[in-house]
Motif scaffolding. Structure first.
Motif, PDB file in Angstrom:
ATOM      1  N   GLU A 174       0.797  -1.223   0.000  1.00 24.70           N
ATOM      2  CA  GLU A 174       0.000   0.000   0.000  1.00 24.70           C
ATOM      3  C   GLU A 174       0.837   1.285   0.000  1.00 24.70           C
ATOM      4  O   GLU A 174       0.407   2.291  -0.554  1.00 24.70           O
ATOM      5  N   ASP A 175       1.980   1.243   0.618  1.00 26.46           N
ATOM      6  CA  ASP A 175       2.759   2.475   0.734  1.00 26.46           C
ATOM      7  C   ASP A 175       3.474   2.777  -0.579  1.00 26.46           C
ATOM      8  O   ASP A 175       3.943   1.866  -1.278  1.00 26.46           O
ATOM      9  N   VAL A 176       3.555   4.066  -0.906  1.00 22.31           N
ATOM     10  CA  VAL A 176       4.192   4.487  -2.152  1.00 22.31           C
ATOM     11  C   VAL A 176       5.649   4.848  -1.898  1.00 22.31           C
ATOM     12  O   VAL A 176       6.061   5.086  -0.757  1.00 22.31           O
ATOM     13  N   ASN A 177       6.407   4.903  -3.014  1.00 23.52           N
ATOM     14  CA  ASN A 177       7.765   5.413  -2.933  1.00 23.52           C
ATOM     15  C   ASN A 177       7.676   6.928  -2.878  1.00 23.52           C
ATOM     16  O   ASN A 177       7.159   7.566  -3.797  1.00 23.52           O
ATOM     17  N   ALA A 178       8.175   7.507  -1.799  1.00 16.77           N
ATOM     18  CA  ALA A 178       8.006   8.947  -1.590  1.00 16.77           C
ATOM     19  C   ALA A 178       8.621   9.760  -2.725  1.00 16.77           C
ATOM     20  O   ALA A 178       8.024  10.735  -3.200  1.00 16.77           O
ATOM     21  N   ALA A 179       9.796   9.380  -3.184  1.00 19.59           N
ATOM     22  CA  ALA A 179      10.463  10.133  -4.252  1.00 19.59           C
ATOM     23  C   ALA A 179       9.649  10.093  -5.544  1.00 19.59           C
ATOM     24  O   ALA A 179       9.457  11.122  -6.218  1.00 19.59           O
ATOM     25  N   ASP A 180       9.131   8.874  -5.892  1.00 26.00           N
ATOM     26  CA  ASP A 180       8.321   8.752  -7.108  1.00 26.00           C
ATOM     27  C   ASP A 180       7.039   9.553  -6.985  1.00 26.00           C
ATOM     28  O   ASP A 180       6.584  10.204  -7.950  1.00 26.00           O
ATOM     29  N   ALA A 181       6.412   9.515  -5.804  1.00 25.02           N
ATOM     30  CA  ALA A 181       5.154  10.228  -5.618  1.00 25.02           C
ATOM     31  C   ALA A 181       5.359  11.736  -5.738  1.00 25.02           C
ATOM     32  O   ALA A 181       4.560  12.439  -6.377  1.00 25.02           O
ATOM     33  N   ILE A 182       6.438  12.236  -5.143  1.00 22.44           N
ATOM     34  CA  ILE A 182       6.698  13.679  -5.215  1.00 22.44           C
ATOM     35  C   ILE A 182       7.036  14.095  -6.646  1.00 22.44           C
ATOM     36  O   ILE A 182       6.578  15.140  -7.137  1.00 22.44           O
ATOM     37  N   THR A 183       7.816  13.248  -7.324  1.00 25.92           N
ATOM     38  CA  THR A 183       8.154  13.553  -8.726  1.00 25.92           C
ATOM     39  C   THR A 183       6.909  13.599  -9.592  1.00 25.92           C
ATOM     40  O   THR A 183       6.745  14.507 -10.438  1.00 25.92           O
ATOM     41  N   SER A 184       6.014  12.637  -9.396  1.00 21.83           N
ATOM     42  CA  SER A 184       4.764  12.600 -10.168  1.00 21.83           C
ATOM     43  C   SER A 184       3.911  13.821  -9.868  1.00 21.83           C
ATOM     44  O   SER A 184       3.280  14.400 -10.768  1.00 21.83           O
ATOM     45  N   PHE A 185       3.888  14.223  -8.608  1.00 21.97           N
ATOM     46  CA  PHE A 185       3.084  15.392  -8.246  1.00 21.97           C
ATOM     47  C   PHE A 185       3.651  16.660  -8.887  1.00 21.97           C
ATOM     48  O   PHE A 185       2.913  17.500  -9.420  1.00 21.97           O
ATOM     49  N   ILE A 186       4.986  16.807  -8.848  1.00 25.62           N
ATOM     50  CA  ILE A 186       5.602  17.991  -9.448  1.00 25.62           C
ATOM     51  C   ILE A 186       5.340  18.027 -10.953  1.00 25.62           C
ATOM     52  O   ILE A 186       5.040  19.083 -11.537  1.00 25.62           O
ATOM     53  N   TRP A 187       5.410  16.865 -11.602  1.00 25.07           N
ATOM     54  CA  TRP A 187       5.149  16.805 -13.045  1.00 25.07           C
ATOM     55  C   TRP A 187       3.689  17.148 -13.340  1.00 25.07           C
ATOM     56  O   TRP A 187       3.399  17.896 -14.278  1.00 25.07           O
ATOM     57  N   ALA A 188       2.766  16.643 -12.522  1.00 30.97           N
ATOM     58  CA  ALA A 188       1.347  16.940 -12.730  1.00 30.97           C
ATOM     59  C   ALA A 188       1.074  18.413 -12.508  1.00 30.97           C
ATOM     60  O   ALA A 188       0.281  19.036 -13.239  1.00 30.97           O
ATOM     61  N   GLN A 189       1.748  18.979 -11.519  1.00 34.47           N
ATOM     62  CA  GLN A 189       1.572  20.401 -11.240  1.00 34.47           C
ATOM     63  C   GLN A 189       2.143  21.252 -12.400  1.00 34.47           C
ATOM     64  O   GLN A 189       1.558  22.270 -12.799  1.00 34.47           O
ATOM     65  N   TYR A 190       3.267  20.798 -12.940  1.00 35.37           N
ATOM     66  CA  TYR A 190       3.869  21.496 -14.073  1.00 35.37           C
ATOM     67  C   TYR A 190       2.945  21.468 -15.289  1.00 35.37           C
ATOM     68  O   TYR A 190       2.745  22.472 -15.976  1.00 35.37           O
ATOM     69  N   CYS A 191       2.367  20.301 -15.536  1.00 38.15           N
ATOM     70  CA  CYS A 191       1.440  20.161 -16.667  1.00 38.15           C
ATOM     71  C   CYS A 191       0.234  21.062 -16.498  1.00 38.15           C
ATOM     72  O   CYS A 191      -0.263  21.681 -17.466  1.00 38.15           O
ATOM     73  N   TYR A 192      -0.272  21.142 -15.303  1.00 40.45           N
ATOM     74  CA  TYR A 192      -1.448  21.968 -15.044  1.00 40.45           C
ATOM     75  C   TYR A 192      -1.114  23.438 -15.250  1.00 40.45           C
ATOM     76  O   TYR A 192      -1.869  24.196 -15.881  1.00 40.45           O
ATOM     77  N   ASN A 193       0.046  23.858 -14.720  1.00 40.01           N
ATOM     78  CA  ASN A 193       0.452  25.264 -14.900  1.00 40.01           C
ATOM     79  C   ASN A 193       0.698  25.574 -16.377  1.00 40.01           C
ATOM     80  O   ASN A 193       0.367  26.673 -16.856  1.00 40.01           O
ATOM     81  N   ALA A 194       1.272  24.627 -17.092  1.00 35.41           N
ATOM     82  CA  ALA A 194       1.513  24.838 -18.526  1.00 35.41           C
ATOM     83  C   ALA A 194       0.194  24.971 -19.266  1.00 35.41           C
ATOM     84  O   ALA A 194       0.060  25.788 -20.198  1.00 35.41           O
ATOM     85  N   ALA A 195      -0.787  24.152 -18.866  1.00 35.92           N
ATOM     86  CA  ALA A 195      -2.097  24.236 -19.523  1.00 35.92           C
ATOM     87  C   ALA A 195      -2.723  25.597 -19.284  1.00 35.92           C
ATOM     88  O   ALA A 195      -3.358  26.181 -20.185  1.00 35.92           O
ATOM     89  N   LEU A 196      -2.564  26.124 -18.070  1.00 30.32           N
ATOM     90  CA  LEU A 196      -3.116  27.452 -17.793  1.00 30.32           C
ATOM     91  C   LEU A 196      -2.430  28.515 -18.656  1.00 30.32           C
ATOM     92  O   LEU A 196      -3.083  29.438 -19.171  1.00 30.32           O
ATOM     93  N   LYS A 197      -1.135  28.392 -18.815  1.00 31.28           N
ATOM     94  CA  LYS A 197      -0.393  29.379 -19.590  1.00 31.28           C
ATOM     95  C   LYS A 197      -0.757  29.325 -21.072  1.00 31.28           C
ATOM     96  O   LYS A 197      -0.903  30.357 -21.730  1.00 31.28           O
ATOM     97  N   VAL A 198      -0.935  28.113 -21.611  1.00 34.69           N
ATOM     98  CA  VAL A 198      -1.325  27.960 -23.024  1.00 34.69           C
ATOM     99  C   VAL A 198      -2.682  28.597 -23.261  1.00 34.69           C
ATOM    100  O   VAL A 198      -2.957  29.195 -24.302  1.00 34.69           O
ATOM    101  N   GLY A 199      -3.548  28.474 -22.260  1.00 42.84           N
ATOM    102  CA  GLY A 199      -4.893  29.016 -22.401  1.00 42.84           C
ATOM    103  C   GLY A 199      -4.900  30.505 -22.638  1.00 42.84           C
ATOM    104  O   GLY A 199      -5.798  31.040 -23.323  1.00 42.84           O
ATOM    105  N   ASN A 200      -3.947  31.194 -22.067  1.00 40.59           N
ATOM    106  CA  ASN A 200      -3.905  32.638 -22.253  1.00 40.59           C
ATOM    107  C   ASN A 200      -3.615  33.022 -23.698  1.00 40.59           C
ATOM    108  O   ASN A 200      -3.958  34.129 -24.134  1.00 40.59           O
ATOM    109  N   ASN A 201      -2.997  32.112 -24.470  1.00 39.65           N
ATOM    110  CA  ASN A 201      -2.613  32.420 -25.839  1.00 39.65           C
ATOM    111  C   ASN A 201      -3.682  32.025 -26.860  1.00 39.65           C
ATOM    112  O   ASN A 201      -3.654  32.508 -27.995  1.00 39.65           O
ATOM    113  N   ILE A 202      -4.574  31.164 -26.493  1.00 44.75           N
ATOM    114  CA  ILE A 202      -5.495  30.658 -27.508  1.00 44.75           C
ATOM    115  C   ILE A 202      -6.938  31.033 -27.237  1.00 44.75           C
ATOM    116  O   ILE A 202      -7.834  30.662 -27.986  1.00 44.75           O
TER     117      ILE A 202
END
Length: 521
Positions: A483-511
């Motif tokens: 049940e327990d996750v690898n903390a490093a993998d979980a944090i990396t996945s979260f940072i990547w998901a957060q980056y994708c979300y922020n990028a999506a917000l930024k793209v929206g301003n252009n289109i």
């Protein structure tokens, strides 16, 4: 040709933005919960396995708690019994002061009783201290009360010890029965009386049949021929007439040395010869005097209500013409027990046996299980009940003496109190006292054995605690891997998901600027 409108682009953008937002929240939850899944639907196989592991872990935790509590209870019991052992001095550590063993040795080595009062007081105080020690509690429960931890186990009433309301010396005495198994009835004075009311029974302790001929030949001097002998100035008396070995009356210068028996039918036919063929039976003066002396120490015999002797058979059953008398060591009235007391003894003994057999099984991880008859398999559980009387002893021995340490100490105290300070003990009384001391040493040795067995049980609990700790650690490891996750993998996945979300917000301003077609629509 597909026309790209602002509305279409906006709808597609919003969908992708929402997916990025969902992925970011999911990654955040994974980091916060440290779990690979949070619902059964996410991973049914892993969730089912995790449920089994969680159930096993909870069971081990409960078993650990029970085992830990039982272990600490046994630790408390160990300390109590160690204190009792020191009071008894079972290992004879240099005859320590203020121990029961050293005190009884002083009493044996001081037969004149110069310090008898002080030693009696010491014995009394130490025996009470033992009882108080075994009334100790662990938490809210009494340690040595068996399966009933809410009521005080030991109580002293009238110098007698009771365990949970039952006298510890309870025992059913052997009583005299006839050939058919029915009780032989006596009255309260210890006399044979089939119509006795209230009826009493004769304890078989210290009774033994003796043949009538042996009794009379040994203890009853036969009637011999006597003649009047004037003996002034003191008194006139009848005295035995002395004969020679050939049956002739003793004359001047004859050896003599014999008396003539006047009731040959009772005595002479079995043991003596007719010296002249005319019914003259003689007994040597020496033998006669010996029988006369023995008669002063002849045993107590069972009597009838008319004070005649009760004739019994070889088994001691009252039987007319049985050819035996029943000897009783001590006064007959001390050997009887009323029917009521006998029935109470049966009841108390049964209660005591029930209390001793009480068990309190707990689950400490031994596989607690029932058989096909819904009965607990005792080897799969642990008996946590501790009975104080198994350590102090209970019942009576074959001599009718108590086997309980407290009762034996009280017996010694009473025996010592019967002899005034400064008075010498008679040899028989001293031997009797020493015999009770030996029985106390036997009871102390049995206490030591039970103490050792209890200590072994404590060690078993301690070992089992370590095993439960290891089991809990192993289950926790398996559970963590599932049940327990690898903390490093979980944090990396979260940072990547957060980056994708922020990028999506930024793209929206252009289109998101409106086109001419959106305006015309």
């Amino acid at each position: 040709m597909i026309r790209a409108t602002t509305g279409g682009v906006l709808r597609s953008y919003r969908k992708n933005l929402m997916n990025s937002f969902i992925n970011q929240n999911k990654a955040r939850d994974t980091v916060l919960t440290q779990r690979t899944f949070n619902s059964y639907a996410e991973d049914p196989a892993a969730a089912a396995k995790a449920f089994r592991l969680r159930k096993s872990r909870m069971a081990v935790e409960n078993q650990y708690d029970v085992c830990s509590e039982t272990f600490h209870k046994f630790q408390g019991a160990y300390q109590c019994l160690q204190n009792v052992d020191e009071v008894l001095d079972t290992e004879n550590k240099g005859n320590q002061l203020n121990t029961i063993k050293s005190t009884t040795l002083k009493m044996l080595n001081d037969p004149t009783g110069d310090a008898r009062t002080q030693l009696k007081t010491a014995l009394d105080q130490m025996s009470e201290a033992i009882v108080q020690t075994l009334n100790q509690k662990y938490g809210d429960t009494f340690i040595f009360a068996g399966a009933d931890g809410h009521n005080v186990p030991f109580e002293i009433k009238d110098n007698k010890l009771y365990y949970r309301g039952v006298p510890v010396d309870a025992a059913v005495p052997d009583v005299l029965k006839d050939a058919g198994g029915a009780f032989v009835k006596l009255n309260q004075e210890g006399q044979y009386d089939p119509a006795a009311s209230p009826e009493c029974y004769l304890k078989t302790k210290n009774i033994e049949p003796i043949s009538i001929s042996s009794y009379e030949d040994t203890y009853v001097p036969p009637a011999v021929e006597e003649d009047y002998i004037p003996n002034p100035p003191f008194a006139d008396q009848w005295g035995p007439v002395e004969y020679n070995a050939d049956g002739t009356p003793k004359g001047e210068g004859d050896a003599g040395g014999y008396y003539k028996i006047t009731d040959p039918n009772r005595y002479a036919s079995a043991n003596l010869s007719d010296v002249d063929g005319a019914g003259t039976y003689l007994i040597s003066v020496e033998k006669y005097k010996g029988m006369e002396s023995n008669a002063q120490n002849k045993p107590q015999l069972l009597q009838n209500t008319d004070l005649t002797l009760t004739e019994v058979n070889k088994d001691g059953v009252p039987t007319p013409g049985g050819g035996f008398y029943l000897t009783i060591d001590g006064k007959p009235e001390d050997q009887v027990i009323t029917q009521g007391r006998y029935e109470i003894a049966i009841e108390d003994t049964a209660k005591l046996q029930t209390l001793i057999k009480e068990k309190q099984f707990v689950d400490i991880g031994l596989g607690m299980q029932e058989n096909d008859r819904n009965q607990l398999i005792e080897s799969s559980a642990y008996n946590a009940a501790l009975h104080g009387i198994t350590f102090l002893g209970y019942g009576e021995d074959e001599d009718g003496d108590p086997k309980n340490i407290y009762s034996l100490v009280q017996r010694l105290k009473e025996m010592a109190a019967s002899v005034p300070d400064g008075s010498d003990w008679s040899t028989p009384f001293y031997e009797e006292f020493r015999g009770v001391v030996q029985k106390l040493e036997t009871a102390s040795s049995e206490f030591k054995t039970e103490f050792t067995n209890m200590a072994a049980g404590t060690t078993k609990l301690q070992t089992n605690l370590k095993l439960l700790e290891d089991q809990h650690y192993n289950l926790q490891e398996q559970y963590a891997e599932l049940e327990d996750v690898n903390a490093a993998d979980a944090i990396t996945s979260f940072i990547w998901a957060q980056y994708c979300y922020n990028a999506a917000l930024k793209v929206g301003n252009n289109i998101l600027s409106e086109t001419l077609m959106d305006y015309l629509n």
